[in-house]
Design a protein around this motif. Structure first.
Motif, short mmCIF file in Angstrom:
data_model
loop_
_atom_site.label_atom_id
_atom_site.label_comp_id
_atom_site.label_asym_id
_atom_site.label_seq_id
_atom_site.Cartn_x
_atom_site.Cartn_y
_atom_site.Cartn_z
N VAL A 84 0.75 -1.51 -0.41
CA VAL A 84 0.06 -0.13 -0.08
C VAL A 84 0.64 1.43 -0.24
CG1 VAL A 84 -1.88 1.12 1.12
CG2 VAL A 84 -1.91 -0.94 1.39
N GLU A 85 1.69 1.09 0.40
CA GLU A 85 2.54 2.51 0.84
C GLU A 85 3.56 2.48 -0.59
OE1 GLU A 85 2.92 -0.53 2.92
OE2 GLU A 85 2.43 0.68 4.39
N THR A 88 0.63 4.22 -2.22
CA THR A 88 -0.21 5.82 -2.22
C THR A 88 1.38 5.98 -2.36
OG1 THR A 88 -0.29 4.94 -0.17
CG2 THR A 88 -0.03 7.36 0.27
N ASN A 89 2.76 6.53 -2.12
CA ASN A 89 4.04 7.30 -2.89
C ASN A 89 3.80 6.86 -4.16
OD1 ASN A 89 4.89 6.98 0.34
ND2 ASN A 89 6.73 5.74 -0.26
N TRP A 91 0.91 7.89 -5.69
CA TRP A 91 0.03 8.84 -6.26
C TRP A 91 0.92 9.78 -6.07
CZ3 TRP A 91 -4.23 9.06 -9.16
CH2 TRP A 91 -4.17 7.26 -9.64
N ASN A 92 1.65 9.87 -4.80
CA ASN A 92 1.73 11.21 -4.11
C ASN A 92 3.03 12.12 -4.88
OD1 ASN A 92 0.57 10.77 -2.25
ND2 ASN A 92 1.39 9.96 -1.16
N ASP A 98 -3.09 13.57 -2.77
CA ASP A 98 -1.60 14.03 -2.00
C ASP A 98 -2.58 13.49 -0.94
OD1 ASP A 98 0.71 14.28 -0.63
OD2 ASP A 98 0.81 16.24 -0.36
N TYR A 99 -2.61 12.03 -0.66
CA TYR A 99 -2.56 11.44 1.22
C TYR A 99 -1.79 10.73 1.93
CZ TYR A 99 -7.25 11.19 -1.14
OH TYR A 99 -8.62 11.03 -2.07
N LYS A 100 -0.85 11.07 3.46
CA LYS A 100 -0.49 11.40 3.73
C LYS A 100 -0.44 9.17 4.70
CE LYS A 100 1.09 15.17 3.74
NZ LYS A 100 1.62 15.37 2.58
#
Length: 100
Positions: A84-85, A88-89, A91-92, A98-100
């Protein structure tokens, strides 16, 4: 559109306006290209190579021979290994969200 050769068209569309990305922008606006696919491929290749080594140790004649079901199972395991990280990275990194 990116600069993929298959995206070139010979006519000018009348009902839509097409915008082309600047050169080398694909990884910034397409998160899969900025690492998700690379990560998936790395997991798949590792599993494929480990499988080949196991077959070699077992004395198989063709350690690279693989059937479609085995490919699909390796692909599923590789996709499940993408964290998932990582997603997420990527996409960011694209800046789309931008999700944290």
């Amino acid at each position: 559109m990116d600069n993929f050769a298959g995206h070139k068209i010979e006519y000018k569309p009348e009902n839509i306006h097409l915008e082309c990305f600047e050169a080398n922008m694909t990884s910034f606006v397409q998160p899969l290209d900025s690492g998700i696919i690379r990560c998936f491929k790395a997991h798949y290749r590792k599993a494929f190579c480990l499988r080949a080594l196991d077959l070699d140790e077992a004395g198989a004649d063709d350690i690279y021979k693989i059937n479609l079901l085995e490919v699909m199972l390796l692909a599923k395991a590789a996709w499940d290994a993408v964290s998932v990280e990582t997603i997420t990275n990527c996409w960011n990194h694209s800046g789309i969200q931008d999700y944290k």
